[in-house]
Write a protein that holds these residues in place. Sequence first.
Motif, PDB file in Angstrom:
ATOM      1  N   CYS A  43      12.928  -7.857 -25.253  1.00 46.59           N
ATOM      2  CA  CYS A  43      11.305  -8.459 -25.172  1.00 46.59           C
ATOM      3  C   CYS A  43      11.135  -9.704 -25.938  1.00 46.59           C
ATOM      4  N   SER A  44      10.134 -10.472 -25.756  1.00 45.07           N
ATOM      5  CA  SER A  44       9.800 -11.798 -26.361  1.00 45.07           C
ATOM      6  C   SER A  44       9.314 -11.220 -28.107  1.00 45.07           C
ATOM      7  N   CYS A  45       9.456  -9.998 -28.337  1.00 47.64           N
ATOM      8  CA  CYS A  45       9.134  -9.795 -29.802  1.00 47.64           C
ATOM      9  C   CYS A  45      10.320  -9.202 -30.473  1.00 47.64           C
ATOM     10  N   GLY A  46      11.564  -9.473 -29.484  1.00 49.24           N
ATOM     11  CA  GLY A  46      12.863  -9.001 -30.239  1.00 49.24           C
ATOM     12  C   GLY A  46      13.386  -7.589 -29.783  1.00 49.24           C
ATOM     13  N   HIS A  47      12.462  -6.803 -29.229  1.00 51.73           N
ATOM     14  CA  HIS A  47      13.007  -5.469 -29.021  1.00 51.73           C
ATOM     15  C   HIS A  47      13.868  -5.425 -27.814  1.00 51.73           C
ATOM     16  N   GLU A  48      15.113  -4.717 -27.968  1.00 51.60           N
ATOM     17  CA  GLU A  48      16.148  -4.657 -27.028  1.00 51.60           C
ATOM     18  C   GLU A  48      16.123  -3.242 -26.429  1.00 51.60           C
ATOM     19  N   GLY A  49      15.954  -2.990 -25.240  1.00 50.71           N
ATOM     20  CA  GLY A  49      15.795  -1.679 -24.465  1.00 50.71           C
ATOM     21  C   GLY A  49      15.044  -1.783 -23.291  1.00 50.71           C
ATOM     22  N   VAL A  50      14.516  -0.614 -22.780  1.00 52.64           N
ATOM     23  CA  VAL A  50      13.767  -0.666 -21.476  1.00 52.64           C
ATOM     24  C   VAL A  50      12.437  -1.456 -21.845  1.00 52.64           C
ATOM     25  N   LEU A  51      12.106  -2.157 -20.796  1.00 53.26           N
ATOM     26  CA  LEU A  51      10.820  -3.275 -20.453  1.00 53.26           C
ATOM     27  C   LEU A  51      10.439  -2.884 -19.553  1.00 53.26           C
ATOM     28  N   PRO A  52       9.565  -1.715 -19.558  1.00 53.91           N
ATOM     29  CA  PRO A  52       8.703  -1.632 -18.265  1.00 53.91           C
ATOM     30  C   PRO A  52       7.276  -2.433 -18.120  1.00 53.91           C
ATOM     31  N   GLY A  53       6.853  -3.109 -19.115  1.00 54.97           N
ATOM     32  CA  GLY A  53       5.735  -3.822 -18.946  1.00 54.97           C
ATOM     33  C   GLY A  53       5.776  -5.385 -18.362  1.00 54.97           C
ATOM     34  N   LEU A  54       4.821  -5.878 -18.051  1.00 56.74           N
ATOM     35  CA  LEU A  54       4.693  -7.239 -17.899  1.00 56.74           C
ATOM     36  C   LEU A  54       3.754  -8.029 -18.574  1.00 56.74           C
ATOM     37  N   ILE A  55       3.942  -9.052 -19.096  1.00 57.41           N
ATOM     38  CA  ILE A  55       3.155 -10.066 -19.749  1.00 57.41           C
ATOM     39  C   ILE A  55       3.308 -11.370 -19.364  1.00 57.41           C
ATOM     40  N   ASP A  56       2.551 -11.948 -18.637  1.00 53.87           N
ATOM     41  CA  ASP A  56       2.618 -13.451 -18.089  1.00 53.87           C
ATOM     42  C   ASP A  56       3.806 -13.317 -17.230  1.00 53.87           C
ATOM     43  N   ASN A  57       3.930 -12.169 -16.280  1.00 54.69           N
ATOM     44  CA  ASN A  57       4.902 -11.847 -15.517  1.00 54.69           C
ATOM     45  C   ASN A  57       6.296 -11.883 -15.929  1.00 54.69           C
ATOM     46  N   GLN A  58       6.300 -11.572 -17.209  1.00 59.08           N
ATOM     47  CA  GLN A  58       7.518 -11.237 -17.824  1.00 59.08           C
ATOM     48  C   GLN A  58       7.936 -10.235 -18.333  1.00 59.08           C
TER      49      GLN A  58
ATOM     50  N   HIS B  95       0.809  -1.001  -0.082  1.00 60.49           N
ATOM     51  CA  HIS B  95      -0.164   0.065  -0.034  1.00 60.49           C
ATOM     52  C   HIS B  95       0.771   1.310  -0.201  1.00 60.49           C
ATOM     53  N   HIS B  96       1.005   1.667  -1.095  1.00 58.32           N
ATOM     54  CA  HIS B  96       2.131   2.980  -1.462  1.00 58.32           C
ATOM     55  C   HIS B  96       1.237   3.895  -2.452  1.00 58.32           C
ATOM     56  N   GLN B  97       1.550   5.262  -2.465  1.00 58.64           N
ATOM     57  CA  GLN B  97       0.852   5.947  -3.373  1.00 58.64           C
ATOM     58  C   GLN B  97       0.741   5.506  -4.901  1.00 58.64           C
ATOM     59  N   THR B  98      -0.336   5.372  -5.634  1.00 56.96           N
ATOM     60  CA  THR B  98      -0.290   4.959  -7.165  1.00 56.96           C
ATOM     61  C   THR B  98       0.080   6.309  -7.807  1.00 56.96           C
ATOM     62  N   VAL B  99       1.133   6.079  -8.774  1.00 55.27           N
ATOM     63  CA  VAL B  99       1.661   7.231  -9.371  1.00 55.27           C
ATOM     64  C   VAL B  99       1.120   6.989 -10.909  1.00 55.27           C
ATOM     65  N   ALA B 100       0.881   5.758 -11.489  1.00 53.13           N
ATOM     66  CA  ALA B 100       0.603   5.530 -12.745  1.00 53.13           C
ATOM     67  C   ALA B 100      -0.253   4.479 -13.055  1.00 53.13           C
ATOM     68  N   GLN B 101      -1.445   4.590 -13.940  1.00 57.55           N
ATOM     69  CA  GLN B 101      -2.460   3.431 -14.266  1.00 57.55           C
ATOM     70  C   GLN B 101      -1.842   2.864 -15.822  1.00 57.55           C
ATOM     71  N   TRP B 102      -1.537   1.721 -15.422  1.00 57.02           N
ATOM     72  CA  TRP B 102      -0.896   1.003 -16.672  1.00 57.02           C
ATOM     73  C   TRP B 102      -1.973  -0.174 -17.230  1.00 57.02           C
ATOM     74  N   PRO B 103      -1.759  -0.915 -18.095  1.00 54.43           N
ATOM     75  CA  PRO B 103      -2.585  -1.766 -18.640  1.00 54.43           C
ATOM     76  C   PRO B 103      -2.873  -2.936 -17.563  1.00 54.43           C
ATOM     77  N   ASP B 104      -1.799  -3.161 -16.852  1.00 54.15           N
ATOM     78  CA  ASP B 104      -1.907  -4.223 -15.840  1.00 54.15           C
ATOM     79  C   ASP B 104      -2.210  -3.858 -14.499  1.00 54.15           C
ATOM     80  N   GLY B 105      -2.571  -2.468 -14.210  1.00 55.57           N
ATOM     81  CA  GLY B 105      -3.301  -1.941 -13.095  1.00 55.57           C
ATOM     82  C   GLY B 105      -2.533  -0.656 -12.523  1.00 55.57           C
ATOM     83  N   GLY B 106      -2.947  -0.394 -11.335  1.00 58.52           N
ATOM     84  CA  GLY B 106      -1.982   0.841 -10.891  1.00 58.52           C
ATOM     85  C   GLY B 106      -0.843   0.438 -10.168  1.00 58.52           C
ATOM     86  N   VAL B 107       0.174   1.299 -10.352  1.00 61.21           N
ATOM     87  CA  VAL B 107       1.635   1.101 -10.053  1.00 61.21           C
ATOM     88  C   VAL B 107       2.034   2.124  -9.020  1.00 61.21           C
TER      89      VAL B 107
END
Length: 497
Positions: free
Chosen positions: A50-65, A23-35
């Motif tokens: 990423c699974s699509c082959g992109h190299e760089g920042v990976l901020p999202g989560l898909i199937d916990n990856q 329980h901390h302050q929510t600063v963003a609403q992303w597709p997977d929920g409040g963060v």
Amino acid sequence: MSRPRKAEDPIRWPVPCNRCGQHHQTVAQWPDGGVCGYCYQQAKRTRGTCSCGHEGVLPGLIDNQPACRRCSGIRLNVDCRTCGAEDELHSGGRCWTCVLGNVVDDLLTDPATGSIANDLIPLEAALKSMKRANSGLTWICQKHVTAFLRNLAAAPRITHETFDELPDSRTREYVRGLLTEHGVLPQRDELCKRYDNWAAQTLERVKNPQNLDVIRRYIRWHHQRRMNHMDEVTRGTFLRAKQEVTVAIDLLNWLTDHDIKLPELQQSHLDIWQAEGPTTRQIAERFLKWAIKTKAAPPGLTIVPHRRGTSPRLAKPGQDEALKRVIHESGLETRDRAAAILILVFGQQAENIARVIWDDVTITEELVTIQLGTIQIALPDPLAQPWRELSANPGHDLTASHPNTNWVFRGASPGRHIHPGHLTTRLSKLFSTRAARLGTLHELTKLAPVAIIAETLGYSPTTIERHATDSAAAYAQYIAAAHEQRTRQTVRVPDGE
């Protein structure tokens, strides 16, 4: 490095973070929920493919990856406006690396010429290429560091002598180390130089001008001459030399206070001086021998020497318990485990451990070996595991301090190994390194001949012989005690007698 989390507050922030569940302050609403803010920062710093082959920042989560912005549908600005790379941004739409580069260029530019001196270009490149740019920026933006680098940029020449003229400070020595490590300044034995500076200052403590000449010659021809012939002055040599001179000055000042000249020194004077002071006065034995040899003092004088074998030793059960903790206890850093093994199993001194280089270590899939004396010693599992981990992640590789170092135990100073005193302090939470080392040598002399132990572990035969003598004496006492106990049990006194 992530900032430490505050205690969660369910009353103030009733909706938990979708990622960490706290329980901390929510600063963003992303597709997977409040963060929350902590997970938001962590997401910006998550890098990979990423699974699509992109190299760089990976901020999202898909199937916990981890997933890239496109695949996860997250809208997040991590595109540096200067270099175009995906990275956590610092300010003005620029990443930490670009901001650091601008700051370095600004500080190392000579205002008189509008350019960076050729001698400082390697330092500029090293600072700008640090893997952890945020740490570099934090260090370089400190007021005293900023001021030092500005003064350095305006210096007419970059030499050791230029640095020596500046006020003594940790920043001065750290920057000197960086310039040395990156080839701007030649290698110099800093402990030898430190001893020269210390000696020049400590001469002011001598009360009598005649004694001043004696001490000056003692420093120059006994200590400095020996240091100048060493490949590198060790910490032990440095500290012993300081202590020997300090005690010698104490003796000479005592003679001055009692109106006694050194050529008139008698044994009774020495006995009184030694009896009146601490046990460290025994160290004056080395100065006295030199003074007699150079005819500065009368012959035949002696000081009661230090009695060896009085230091405490860690007994075998204590050694076994300490080694068990080193191998199995969680929370210990890998390099501490590796160093502790060399002490508890092979009786190595902290100073020698600090100076181990990777050329002395061979790591293959089947075996880990390390050379301590003239022989490669194999480390069986689980003793080998910390060395495998240390080889894979030696540490201190995110700054400009160790670009090509060969030290196993890297230190905070550029291009230097860990300070032996710091290593001892780190291990003190587990055991006394001196007691453990002496205990190990004591036990090893029961298992193998002196010559083999000395050659294998890199000790002098005289040192191992002394431990073997102590070990044999202790074993003899054990046999005598056991024999006496058996005699008491066998011989029974009849009742009534």
